[in-house]
Design an enzyme around this catalytic site. Structure first.
Site, PDB file in Angstrom:
ATOM      1  N   LYS A 191      43.303  48.554  45.738  1.00 13.01           N
ATOM      2  CA  LYS A 191      43.355  47.133  46.092  1.00 13.01           C
ATOM      3  C   LYS A 191      44.448  46.403  45.328  1.00 13.01           C
ATOM      4  O   LYS A 191      45.179  45.602  45.899  1.00 13.01           O
ATOM      5  CB  LYS A 191      42.003  46.457  45.817  1.00 13.01           C
ATOM      6  CG  LYS A 191      40.843  46.985  46.613  1.00 13.01           C
ATOM      7  CD  LYS A 191      39.529  46.313  46.262  1.00 13.01           C
ATOM      8  CE  LYS A 191      39.114  46.430  44.826  1.00 13.01           C
ATOM      9  NZ  LYS A 191      38.745  47.765  44.364  1.00 13.01           N
ATOM     10  N   ARG A 196      32.064  40.705  45.896  1.00 12.85           N
ATOM     11  CA  ARG A 196      31.371  41.952  45.590  1.00 12.85           C
ATOM     12  C   ARG A 196      29.894  41.906  45.946  1.00 12.85           C
ATOM     13  O   ARG A 196      29.209  42.910  45.857  1.00 12.85           O
ATOM     14  CB  ARG A 196      31.536  42.293  44.113  1.00 12.85           C
ATOM     15  CG  ARG A 196      32.977  42.529  43.765  1.00 12.85           C
ATOM     16  CD  ARG A 196      33.154  42.844  42.322  1.00 12.85           C
ATOM     17  NE  ARG A 196      34.571  43.059  42.045  1.00 12.85           N
ATOM     18  CZ  ARG A 196      35.024  43.637  40.966  1.00 12.85           C
ATOM     19  NH1 ARG A 196      34.193  44.055  40.056  1.00 12.85           N
ATOM     20  NH2 ARG A 196      36.304  43.788  40.790  1.00 12.85           N
ATOM     21  N   ARG A 237      44.543  56.537  35.513  1.00 10.17           N
ATOM     22  CA  ARG A 237      44.810  55.177  35.056  1.00 10.17           C
ATOM     23  C   ARG A 237      44.350  54.992  33.605  1.00 10.17           C
ATOM     24  O   ARG A 237      45.022  54.346  32.812  1.00 10.17           O
ATOM     25  CB  ARG A 237      44.121  54.162  35.984  1.00 10.17           C
ATOM     26  CG  ARG A 237      44.451  52.710  35.639  1.00 10.17           C
ATOM     27  CD  ARG A 237      43.928  51.754  36.678  1.00 10.17           C
ATOM     28  NE  ARG A 237      42.505  51.506  36.513  1.00 10.17           N
ATOM     29  CZ  ARG A 237      41.799  50.696  37.304  1.00 10.17           C
ATOM     30  NH1 ARG A 237      42.373  50.071  38.317  1.00 10.17           N
ATOM     31  NH2 ARG A 237      40.521  50.516  37.092  1.00 10.17           N
ATOM     32  N   ARG A 297      42.626  51.501  29.490  1.00  9.78           N
ATOM     33  CA  ARG A 297      41.665  50.445  29.801  1.00  9.78           C
ATOM     34  C   ARG A 297      40.255  50.884  29.450  1.00  9.78           C
ATOM     35  O   ARG A 297      39.789  51.938  29.881  1.00  9.78           O
ATOM     36  CB  ARG A 297      41.738  50.089  31.291  1.00  9.78           C
ATOM     37  CG  ARG A 297      42.938  49.234  31.603  1.00  9.78           C
ATOM     38  CD  ARG A 297      43.069  48.860  33.048  1.00  9.78           C
ATOM     39  NE  ARG A 297      41.840  48.501  33.718  1.00  9.78           N
ATOM     40  CZ  ARG A 297      41.807  48.079  34.970  1.00  9.78           C
ATOM     41  NH1 ARG A 297      42.932  47.950  35.654  1.00  9.78           N
ATOM     42  NH2 ARG A 297      40.674  47.782  35.550  1.00  9.78           N
ATOM     43  N   ARG A 327      30.050  51.357  37.265  1.00 11.48           N
ATOM     44  CA  ARG A 327      30.695  50.480  38.245  1.00 11.48           C
ATOM     45  C   ARG A 327      30.557  51.028  39.660  1.00 11.48           C
ATOM     46  O   ARG A 327      30.337  50.269  40.610  1.00 11.48           O
ATOM     47  CB  ARG A 327      32.173  50.290  37.891  1.00 11.48           C
ATOM     48  CG  ARG A 327      32.338  49.336  36.730  1.00 11.48           C
ATOM     49  CD  ARG A 327      33.723  49.268  36.137  1.00 11.48           C
ATOM     50  NE  ARG A 327      34.823  49.300  37.051  1.00 11.48           N
ATOM     51  CZ  ARG A 327      35.986  49.916  36.778  1.00 11.48           C
ATOM     52  NH1 ARG A 327      36.158  50.546  35.640  1.00 11.48           N
ATOM     53  NH2 ARG A 327      36.962  49.871  37.657  1.00 11.48           N
TER      54      ARG A 327
END
Length: 186
Positions: free
Chosen positions: A13, A88, A127, A133, A144
């Protein structure tokens, strides 16, 4: 034009939203980015969101709607917005619909980036190694994804019933996926 991008974490996204925002000359609202920025700056909103985000849970609807309301009030958002993962839950979908309606607008398209869990896990591991992160930790990712499946997936039906949902196969090169997005939007 107001466009909502949906999909699980790691579906692309952010990447496709940036390309779409540049091509259309619209701002991109990514609540994840806005929340991470608020956490970094230590704002009251950021402090409220920090513990929730670090645990891998979804931030509450009232915090999300507060951010969207503030962002929609900005002059650069007057002609439309690319909403990157903003909606969401069904209450968030209803809230964004109300906020747009207050401005005599509606969601013009909802793009769902369809990708398998296996691909998502591989992308987020990559990532995590590149960006370091904290929210891409394997345990946080699992939380998640579970939250996404439970809370967000039903939103797809909500938009499908309104004939706004467009599915984008989100596997392939960035350009291949961008081409699919352009085809869907016309």
């Amino acid at each position: 034009m107001d466009i909502l991008l949906m999909g699980p974490p790691g579906a692309g996204k952010g990447t496709q939203g940036a390309l779409l925002a540049e091509a259309r000359g619209l701002p991109k609202f990514a609540t994840g980015d806005l929340l991470r920025d608020a956490v970094k700056r230590g704002t009251p909103l950021g402090l409220r969101a920090k513990s929730v985000m670090e645990a891998g849970h979804l931030v509450s609807d009232d915090i999300i709607m507060g951010i969207v309301r503030e962002e929609l009030a900005k002059p650069e958002a007057a002609q439309g917005v690319i909403f990157d993962g903003v909606v969401r839950t069904i209450p968030q979908a209803e809230g964004v619909e109300r906020l747009l309606s207050e401005r005599n607008r509606r969601m013009d398209a909802v793009l769902f980036f369809d990708v398998s869990d296996e691909e998502i896990l591989a992308r987020l591991a990559k990532r995590r190694n590149l960006e370091q992160r904290a929210d891409d930790d394997p345990k946080a990712v699992a939380t998640r994804l579970a939250a996404y499946r439970q809370q967000t997936a039903p939103v797809l039906q909500w938009y499908e019933q309104r004939k706004q949902l467009r599915r984008i196969p989100a596997v392939g090169s960035v350009e291949e996926i961008a081409q699919r997005v352009r085809q869907v939007l016309g």
